[in-house]
Design an enzyme around this catalytic site. Structure first.
Site, PDB file in Angstrom:
ATOM      1  N   LYS A 378       0.808  -1.227   0.000  1.00 42.54           N
ATOM      2  CA  LYS A 378       0.000   0.000   0.000  1.00 42.54           C
ATOM      3  C   LYS A 378       0.835   1.269   0.000  1.00 42.54           C
ATOM      4  O   LYS A 378       0.430   2.300   0.529  1.00 42.54           O
ATOM      5  CB  LYS A 378      -0.968  -0.003   1.194  1.00 42.54           C
ATOM      6  N   ASP A 454      -8.963  -5.038  -1.915  1.00 43.47           N
ATOM      7  CA  ASP A 454      -8.568  -3.984  -0.984  1.00 43.47           C
ATOM      8  C   ASP A 454      -8.271  -2.715  -1.791  1.00 43.47           C
ATOM      9  O   ASP A 454      -7.276  -2.671  -2.509  1.00 43.47           O
ATOM     10  CB  ASP A 454      -7.320  -4.416  -0.208  1.00 43.47           C
TER      11      ASP A 454
END
Length: 569
Positions: A378, A454
């Site tokens: 991320k 996600d």
């Protein structure tokens, strides 16, 4: 909708607060304080159990019949039976309560007693409610999405507002996730004085998200989902679901799909398939850290480490361990295949297993964290751009000259020049990391939201370099996207929710593949890359033809008077 409220149990003059009926508490029936009674029965249980076991052992040795009992043994049996009854009744509360007030259990919620007790401790509770009620009357009255609240719900809402009941504990205490969301929603409106009108509550399965997707829900956000396609890739057609609030995005991707379909077919190849996790450990010296680095990277040790790592899951297969040092700190980047799961939890468990094993031979190793950001998750990182993470995919297509002219409304030379100056040179001038594309993240985010991925992993999953080249004597266009870190899964997380599962089912990749574990997630990654290819092709053509501003002004600009859309507060 006007909410039914229970009559106040305290007067403004500060009179003692009482419940509707003076209910007897179970502890009132006990001769001793509750904690002493609990200790007494605990001690009694273990004492008489030990006594009886000792006596029975002596009888067995002396061949005395077990059914012949003395007075002391009879008393011990009675004491054992009484202590077991007490302990099974959760320290006797439920058992004693059934004798003290049998009807009160059916007529009253035990939450009420807690609220009454807490109210007695806080005389200012009613004042707090009064101060917030005026500010929230309008918001509560017009929130048509909130269901009618029962008297029991009102009691719990009151306890949440005054802070005696934690909002996060509602699901576990009530055992009803939808009711917990409704109570939390109403308590939030009263506490903040802001309306949640427009945020839906009904029509969602709150049980499905418990413990895996979202905590403390008060509703759900609606995101429109459209479809682009058919996308023809690897001789298969896919209708691609995209959840987005940006106008023109689905339409633009759809145009790119059309251009690919009319020109033949797009092809793809998965270069790598491995999720990563990189714990960080520390030693007293860089020399010791280097010793572990050499040990881990030694091919002779890999098999033994892989056996331990792979115990985390039957789908986990350790591929490599890449180490990097910073002084006396060592970062070990584990890469493993994870079947059809995105695999973050799987690789984390495997890495922990290896750390536990290494701790035996390296007892001075200090594990600082299971993730040391060398993974890297991320966050835009060169290690993902170079080494890859998740699925590394290349997708390409040849767009015919006629299609470029008629469908994309531009020409091959203009697209090639724009790609060089915008996606390559312009991104280099900006110091881009993995951003050598027009808008890959747009398509990735829309598909991720639609299919339950996600969304935060859109950061590294959108790493993409778009290449365009004139071929066949400059008549046709060869276009490709190279995406080294597409992180997707078809099981686990948000993929299990009804809407997201439906989108995966539309693509034919729902759940795990029984015949070839991992094939569904790899196919989803190629669909993402193919959709990015279509999106890149269409947007670049719009820019080359000077259509970008006009199309957005036409399709992505609302004509509504936004001043009339402001919600109440």
């Amino acid at each position: 909708m006007a909410v039914r409220r229970r009559p106040s149990t305290a007067s403004a003059a500060g009179e003692p607060i009482k419940s509707d009926k003076q209910l007897l508490k179970a502890s009132d029936a006990l001769p001793l304080p509750l904690y002493l009674t609990n200790g007494l029965f605990f001690t009694l249980f273990f004492t008489v159990a030990y006594f009886l076991l000792t006596r029975w052992r002596e009888k067995i040795r002396s061949s005395t019949p077990l059914h012949v009992v003395t007075l002391s043994e009879l008393a011990a049996l009675f004491s054992l039976f009484a202590s077991v009854i007490y302990l099974l009744g959760f320290f006797g509360i439920d058992f004693v309560q059934s004798f003290v007030s049998p009807s009160s259990r059916a007529a009253h919620d035990p939450w009420k007693d807690d609220v009454v007790v807490q109210r007695k401790k806080s005389v200012n509770a009613s004042a707090l409610l009064s101060s917030t009620s005026a500010a929230t009357t309008t918001a509560t009255a017009i929130d048509d999405n909130s269901p009618a609240l029962s008297t029991d719900d009102e009691e719990i809402i009151t306890s949440v507002v005054v802070g005696t009941t934690p909002s996060y504990s509602l699901e576990s205490t009530l055992g009803d996730c939808r009711r917990a969301a409704a109570i939390r929603r109403e308590a939030l409106q009263r506490t903040t004085g802001s309306s949640l009108v427009g945020l839906p509550l009904e029509g969602f399965d709150y049980e499905a998200i418990l413990g895996q997707c979202c905590e403390m829900p008060v509703g759900y956000v609606q995101i429109p989902a459209g479809v682009a396609g058919p996308l023809l890739i690897d001789d298969e057609e896919y209708t691609v679901p995209m959840a987005t609030t940006e106008g023109c995005l689905v339409a633009s991707t759809n145009r790119g799909c059309k251009a690919i379909h009319m020109s033949g077919v797009a092809g793809s190849v998965v270069l790598k398939d491995g999720m990563t996790r990189a714990p960080v450990v520390r030693f007293s010296s860089a020399v010791r850290a280097a010793e572990l680095k050499f040990f881990v990277e030694d091919p002779l040790n890999f098999d033994s480490l892989a056996v331990v790592f792979n115990r985390s899951s039957r789908f986990a297969k350790l591929q490599r361990i890449q180490c990097s040092m910073a002084g006396k700190n060592l970062y070990m980047r584990f890469t493993c295949s994870t079947g059809d799961a995105m695999g973050m939890n799987m690789v984390s468990k495997g890495a922990q297993n290896v750390l536990d094993l290494l701790q035996i031979d390296f007892p001075d190793m200090d594990v600082i964290g299971i993730s040391g950001n060398f993974c890297s998750d991320k966050k835009p990182a060169a290690v993902n751009w170079i080494e890859g993470r998740g699925k590394s995919v290349v997708c390409e297509a040849v767009i015919k000259e006629e299609v470029v002219r008629k469908v994309l409304k531009t020409n091959v030379a203009a697209l090639v020049e724009l790609n060089m100056l915008k996606n390559l040179t312009g991104s280099a001038m900006a110091g881009a990391l993995g951003g050598f594309n027009a808008h890959a993240s747009n398509i990735v985010a829309a598909i991720y939201i639609a299919t339950g991925q996600d969304p935060a992993q859109n950061v590294e999953s959108s790493h993409c370099i778009t290449m365009m080249e004139a071929i066949n004597d400059g008549k046709d266009l060869h276009v490709s996207v190279t995406m080294p870190s597409i992180e997707v899964g078809t099981v686990g997380g948000g993929t299990q929710l009804a809407s997201q599962a439906a989108c995966l089912n539309l693509l034919g990749v729902k759940g795990a593949s029984r015949d070839s574990p991992g094939s569904n997630s790899r196919k989803l990654a190629t669909i993402v890359a193919g959709s990015v290819l279509a999106g890149e092709l269409s947007l670049m053509s719009a820019i080359a033809a000077g259509q970008l501003v006009n199309s957005h002004m036409k399709y992505n600009r609302s004509s509504k008077d936004v001043s009339k859309l402001a919600g109440p507060r």
